[in-house]
Design a protein around this motif. Structure first.
Motif, short mmCIF file in Angstrom:
data_model
loop_
_atom_site.label_atom_id
_atom_site.label_comp_id
_atom_site.label_asym_id
_atom_site.label_seq_id
_atom_site.Cartn_x
_atom_site.Cartn_y
_atom_site.Cartn_z
N HIS A 62 9.07 -24.61 30.75
CA HIS A 62 8.68 -24.80 29.57
C HIS A 62 9.45 -24.03 28.33
O HIS A 62 9.12 -24.17 27.10
N ILE A 63 10.44 -23.65 28.91
CA ILE A 63 11.13 -22.86 27.88
C ILE A 63 11.91 -23.70 26.63
O ILE A 63 12.02 -23.26 25.51
N ALA A 64 12.06 -24.81 26.81
CA ALA A 64 12.74 -25.80 25.79
C ALA A 64 11.45 -25.88 24.74
O ALA A 64 11.81 -25.61 23.60
N GLN A 65 10.19 -26.06 25.16
CA GLN A 65 9.12 -26.11 24.19
C GLN A 65 8.89 -24.79 23.49
O GLN A 65 8.58 -24.90 22.42
N ILE A 66 9.07 -23.81 24.10
CA ILE A 66 8.90 -22.52 23.68
C ILE A 66 10.06 -22.02 22.62
O ILE A 66 9.74 -21.56 21.44
N LEU A 67 11.27 -22.60 23.08
CA LEU A 67 12.25 -22.28 22.10
C LEU A 67 12.22 -23.36 20.76
O LEU A 67 12.29 -22.60 19.37
N ASP A 68 11.46 -24.40 20.89
CA ASP A 68 11.39 -25.47 19.56
C ASP A 68 10.32 -24.71 18.91
O ASP A 68 10.28 -24.65 17.66
N TYR A 119 8.53 -21.60 14.05
CA TYR A 119 7.84 -20.67 13.40
C TYR A 119 9.09 -19.85 12.57
O TYR A 119 8.44 -19.44 11.33
N ASP A 120 10.19 -19.59 13.22
CA ASP A 120 11.02 -18.87 12.12
C ASP A 120 11.28 -19.79 11.07
O ASP A 120 11.71 -19.19 9.84
N ALA A 121 11.44 -21.02 11.17
CA ALA A 121 11.71 -22.09 9.56
C ALA A 121 10.67 -21.70 8.68
O ALA A 121 11.19 -22.10 7.42
N ARG A 122 9.60 -21.30 9.13
CA ARG A 122 8.37 -21.21 8.02
C ARG A 122 8.67 -20.10 7.21
O ARG A 122 7.82 -19.69 6.15
N ASP A 123 9.74 -19.14 7.42
CA ASP A 123 9.95 -17.99 6.70
C ASP A 123 8.76 -16.97 6.70
O ASP A 123 8.40 -16.44 5.65
N GLY A 124 8.10 -17.03 7.88
CA GLY A 124 6.90 -16.26 8.19
C GLY A 124 5.74 -16.42 7.10
O GLY A 124 4.78 -15.77 7.22
N GLU A 125 5.67 -17.52 6.76
CA GLU A 125 4.25 -18.03 6.02
C GLU A 125 3.51 -18.37 6.74
O GLU A 125 3.52 -18.93 7.94
N PRO A 126 2.29 -17.95 6.65
CA PRO A 126 1.06 -18.24 7.65
C PRO A 126 0.57 -19.52 7.73
O PRO A 126 0.83 -20.33 6.42
N THR A 127 0.05 -20.07 8.72
CA THR A 127 -0.24 -21.58 8.78
C THR A 127 -1.56 -21.58 8.30
O THR A 127 -2.60 -20.85 8.77
#
Length: 144
Positions: A117-123, A128-136
């Motif tokens: 599952h590492i590919a899914q986790i890396l994705d 998450y990192d692309a969100r710039d830390g903005e909460p969902t």
């Protein structure tokens, strides 16, 4: 009231073991087996005894100090045995005990799951990192 032996007290306490309780000793076991080095060492020893240097070659990135600490912890918990053969130089082998062998299916499954599952986790990490830390924020669709 009769005095209980330490083994009897442990057996009575065993009935109350629950890792969700802060004082439960099973938390120490979870800490040991949940450690990445312990997981990797147990998996490395799955096929039989190995010397310290063989374990180090199998587990890339593990320092000698970390492997030694991990092996001592696993030995203390009864998962690994350490056999010293008095030769020149001295030979030391590490091997899983029956208790350690009983843990291998669990840790083997954990290792296989993480590899699968590492590919899914890396994705997920990238997203998450692309969100710039903005909460969902859950978006509720507007009704017309």
């Amino acid at each position: 009231m009769p005095t209980l032996t330490a083994a009897q007290e442990r057996e009575l306490a065993r009935l109350d073991y629950n890792a969700f309780f802060a004082a439960c000793p099973s938390r120490q076991v979870l800490e040991t087996i949940g450690n990445k080095w312990s997981c990797l060492v147990v998996n490395a020893l799955e096929n039989g005894p190995l010397r310290h240097s063989e374990i180090a070659r199998t587990i890339a990135g593990a320092s000698q100090k970390m492997l030694t600490q991990t092996l001592r912890t696993l030995e203390r918990d009864g998962l690994v045995t350490r056999t010293v053969t008095p030769t020149v130089p001295v030979r030391v082998d590490y091997e899983l005990t029956d208790l350690g062998v009983s843990l291998t299916p669990v840790l083997h499954a954990l290792k296989a799951w993480s590899e699968g599952h590492i590919a899914q986790i890396l994705d997920a990490r990238d997203a998450y990192d692309a969100r710039d830390g903005e909460p969902t924020v859950a978006r509720v669709p507007a009704h017309a």
